[in-house]
Design a protein around this motif. Structure first.
Motif, mmCIF file in Angstrom:
data_model
loop_
_atom_site.group_PDB
_atom_site.id
_atom_site.type_symbol
_atom_site.label_atom_id
_atom_site.label_comp_id
_atom_site.label_asym_id
_atom_site.label_seq_id
_atom_site.Cartn_x
_atom_site.Cartn_y
_atom_site.Cartn_z
ATOM 1 N N ARG A 1 0.864 -1.189 0.000
ATOM 2 C CA ARG A 1 0.000 0.000 0.000
ATOM 3 C C ARG A 1 0.901 1.239 0.000
ATOM 4 N NH1 ARG A 1 -4.806 2.641 -1.178
ATOM 5 N NH2 ARG A 1 -5.483 3.991 0.544
ATOM 6 N N PRO A 2 1.551 1.517 -1.141
ATOM 7 C CA PRO A 2 2.567 2.569 -1.197
ATOM 8 C C PRO A 2 2.072 3.956 -0.807
ATOM 9 C CG PRO A 2 2.649 1.193 -3.163
ATOM 10 C CD PRO A 2 1.414 0.806 -2.422
ATOM 11 N N SER A 3 0.787 4.224 -0.968
ATOM 12 C CA SER A 3 0.269 5.553 -0.655
ATOM 13 C C SER A 3 0.082 5.782 0.847
ATOM 14 C CB SER A 3 -1.064 5.780 -1.368
ATOM 15 O OG SER A 3 -2.046 4.858 -0.910
ATOM 16 N N ALA A 4 0.079 4.717 1.635
ATOM 17 C CA ALA A 4 -0.120 4.859 3.079
ATOM 18 C C ALA A 4 1.154 5.368 3.752
ATOM 19 C CB ALA A 4 -0.533 3.521 3.686
ATOM 20 N N ARG A 5 0.966 6.242 4.712
ATOM 21 C CA ARG A 5 2.085 6.770 5.487
ATOM 22 C C ARG A 5 2.217 5.987 6.792
ATOM 23 N NH1 ARG A 5 0.448 12.671 6.680
ATOM 24 N NH2 ARG A 5 -1.381 11.497 7.367
ATOM 25 N N VAL A 6 3.447 5.749 7.210
ATOM 26 C CA VAL A 6 3.706 5.093 8.494
ATOM 27 C C VAL A 6 4.500 6.057 9.350
ATOM 28 C CG1 VAL A 6 4.777 3.150 9.679
ATOM 29 C CG2 VAL A 6 3.660 2.795 7.452
ATOM 30 N N PHE A 7 3.943 6.396 10.515
ATOM 31 C CA PHE A 7 4.598 7.313 11.435
ATOM 32 C C PHE A 7 5.074 6.581 12.685
ATOM 33 C CE2 PHE A 7 2.076 10.391 9.054
ATOM 34 C CZ PHE A 7 2.972 11.451 8.899
ATOM 35 N N ALA A 8 6.249 6.982 13.152
ATOM 36 C CA ALA A 8 6.759 6.509 14.436
ATOM 37 C C ALA A 8 6.202 7.409 15.527
ATOM 38 C CB ALA A 8 8.284 6.569 14.445
ATOM 39 N N CYS A 9 5.731 6.829 16.601
ATOM 40 C CA CYS A 9 5.170 7.591 17.718
ATOM 41 C C CYS A 9 6.093 7.459 18.925
ATOM 42 C CB CYS A 9 3.770 7.097 18.049
ATOM 43 S SG CYS A 9 2.608 7.290 16.671
ATOM 44 N N GLU A 10 6.543 8.596 19.424
ATOM 45 C CA GLU A 10 7.514 8.625 20.512
ATOM 46 C C GLU A 10 6.899 9.223 21.769
ATOM 47 O OE1 GLU A 10 11.852 9.208 19.072
ATOM 48 O OE2 GLU A 10 10.689 10.814 18.117
ATOM 49 N N ILE A 11 7.497 8.872 22.903
ATOM 50 C CA ILE A 11 7.107 9.463 24.181
ATOM 51 C C ILE A 11 8.072 10.602 24.489
ATOM 52 C CG2 ILE A 11 8.490 7.864 25.612
ATOM 53 C CD1 ILE A 11 4.926 9.106 26.409
ATOM 54 N N SER A 12 7.555 11.701 24.993
ATOM 55 C CA SER A 12 8.348 12.924 25.146
ATOM 56 C C SER A 12 9.498 12.789 26.136
ATOM 57 C CB SER A 12 7.444 14.078 25.592
ATOM 58 O OG SER A 12 6.796 13.781 26.830
ATOM 59 N N THR A 13 9.458 11.765 26.985
ATOM 60 C CA THR A 13 10.528 11.564 27.965
ATOM 61 C C THR A 13 11.778 10.931 27.358
ATOM 62 O OG1 THR A 13 9.463 9.480 28.580
ATOM 63 C CG2 THR A 13 8.957 11.407 29.933
ATOM 64 N N GLY A 14 11.691 10.559 26.079
ATOM 65 C CA GLY A 14 12.855 10.002 25.382
ATOM 66 C C GLY A 14 12.533 9.868 23.914
ATOM 67 N N ALA A 15 12.637 10.987 23.173
ATOM 68 C CA ALA A 15 12.181 11.028 21.778
ATOM 69 C C ALA A 15 13.313 11.465 20.855
ATOM 70 C CB ALA A 15 10.993 11.976 21.660
ATOM 71 N N PRO A 16 14.228 10.557 20.501
ATOM 72 C CA PRO A 16 15.362 10.943 19.662
ATOM 73 C C PRO A 16 15.063 11.009 18.172
ATOM 74 C CG PRO A 16 15.547 8.632 20.233
ATOM 75 C CD PRO A 16 14.341 9.162 20.980
ATOM 76 N N LEU A 17 14.007 10.340 17.709
ATOM 77 C CA LEU A 17 13.795 10.274 16.266
ATOM 78 C C LEU A 17 13.351 11.610 15.684
ATOM 79 C CD1 LEU A 17 13.807 8.676 13.669
ATOM 80 C CD2 LEU A 17 11.470 7.923 14.172
ATOM 81 N N ALA A 18 12.427 12.301 16.334
ATOM 82 C CA ALA A 18 11.934 13.570 15.794
ATOM 83 C C ALA A 18 13.067 14.571 15.556
ATOM 84 C CB ALA A 18 10.862 14.154 16.717
ATOM 85 N N PRO A 19 13.949 14.834 16.525
ATOM 86 C CA PRO A 19 15.049 15.757 16.260
ATOM 87 C C PRO A 19 16.074 15.203 15.280
ATOM 88 C CG PRO A 19 15.249 14.841 18.466
ATOM 89 C CD PRO A 19 13.892 14.457 17.955
ATOM 90 N N SER A 20 16.223 13.886 15.230
ATOM 91 C CA SER A 20 17.153 13.291 14.268
ATOM 92 C C SER A 20 16.678 13.516 12.845
ATOM 93 C CB SER A 20 17.308 11.785 14.537
ATOM 94 O OG SER A 20 17.898 11.546 15.797
ATOM 95 N N LEU A 21 15.382 13.315 12.608
ATOM 96 C CA LEU A 21 14.839 13.551 11.277
ATOM 97 C C LEU A 21 14.942 15.032 10.899
ATOM 98 C CD1 LEU A 21 11.655 11.273 11.397
ATOM 99 C CD2 LEU A 21 13.775 10.838 10.142
ATOM 100 N N ALA A 22 14.730 15.906 11.881
ATOM 101 C CA ALA A 22 14.833 17.342 11.616
ATOM 102 C C ALA A 22 16.262 17.746 11.281
ATOM 103 C CB ALA A 22 14.330 18.131 12.825
#
Length: 319
Positions: A194-215
């Motif tokens: 299903r190539p059109s579907a988006r998959v998001f990673a959901c992080e907890i704010s007490t340890g969320a390294p992916l969001a700033p890494s992607l930024a």
């Protein structure tokens, strides 16, 4: 080590056959709640109903069946992958050792011990170092990595096959992000079916390294604070996981422990589903409107929550 970002659809389909009889096909249920945002339908992929109470029976079974475990096996786990490993090891009659962080939830430790696993607890930093080193001295047999393994990703990808078979028009899939194997396995499989579907990673704010890494466009470290939301969150990314995550995952959504507690409460009181913290993080993100509109599937990854914590949440508090 083989590349992790090009797991094939054939590998994922083979994984489904490998785990047949060990993992079950879980239901996809719509969440009927007044907290669902407008123009949005939220669905729950109930992996908390697996024989061990979490999705990791899928990836653990596929990984263990892909290596020689005649002398036993060991792994590192906050609890859920360890349960999957212990469950499959017990079925095969081989010893299993699990290194856990000393913050691991007691119900998960009890479950692993009940299945015959040898448990060793260490501080989180030492545990994370062992995950990176891929070895725990003094534990039995071969080391099975809980995250950075093609068989693990393929096993997790079987969830995506079922989602698309049950809902071909799915727009978005949300899953908790710990080491990254669940989100990445889902995202790779979705690219195939299903190539059109988006998959998001959901992080907890007490340890969320992916969001700033992607930024930042590169892996970055963050401060990690333990919370009742175990099995989700860390101080950084595993080196091997950065490229497959960056390549396949649509983004990272961050929620607080308070939002997660509210999601646990909503699931229990309105959907009659018991979810652990990591299992409720995607639901918290969907209910907060972070994933946009349309048909959103939240992977309720597990149901191992401390009864005292659940009691506190149901009473209206956040642990």
């Amino acid at each position: 080590m083989a590349a992790l970002d090009d797991v094939t659809l054939d590998e994922i389909r083979a994984a489904r056959e490998n785990i047949r009889g060990l993992a079950i096909r879980t239901p996809l249920l719509r969440l009927h709640s007044d907290r669902v945002p407008p123009d949005t339908e939220v669905y729950l992929k109930c992996e908390n109903l697996q024989p061990i109470g979490c999705y990791k029976v899928r990836c653990a079974a596929n990984a263990l069946l892909s290596v020689d475990t005649t002398r036993g096996l060991h792994t590192c786990s906050a609890g859920n992958f360890g349960q999957g490993a212990a469950y499959v090891a017990a079925q095969r009659g081989v010893p299993c050792g699990v290194l856990v962080p000393d913050t691991a939830a007691q119900p998960k430790l009890d479950a692993m011990r009940k299945m015959g696993a040898e448990i060793r607890a260490v501080p989180f930093a030492d545990w994370f170092a062992a995950v990176q080193a891929r070895h725990v001295p003094g534990m039995p047999g071969v080391f099975v990595h809980p995250v950075a393994d093609r068989a693990v990703l393929a096993g997790n990808g079987t969830i995506a096959l079922e989602i698309v078979e049950d809902m071909p028009e799915v727009d978005t899939v949300l899953a908790a992000f710990g080491g990254g194997a669940l989100t990445t396995g889902l995202a790779i499989a979705m690219r195939h079916v299903r190539p059109s579907a988006r998959v998001f990673a959901c992080e907890i704010s007490t340890g969320a390294p992916l969001a700033p890494s992607l930024a930042a466009g590169r892996p970055v470290s963050v401060e990690y604070t333990t919370s009742w939301v175990d099995g989700c969150g860390s101080s950084g990314l595993l080196d091997e996981m950065w490229e497959p995550v960056r390549k396949h995952v649509a983004g990272a959504l961050v929620v607080t422990p308070e939002q997660t507690a509210q999601a646990v409460r909503t699931l229990a009181t309105q959907a009659h589903i018991v979810a652990e913290g990591a299992g409720a993080v995607p639901v918290a993100a969907a209910l907060a409107g972070l994933a946009g509109k349309g048909k959103i599937v939240c992977v309720v990854s597990g149901g191992h929550i401390n009864p005292a914590v659940l009691s506190c949440i149901l009473a209206g508090s956040s642990p």
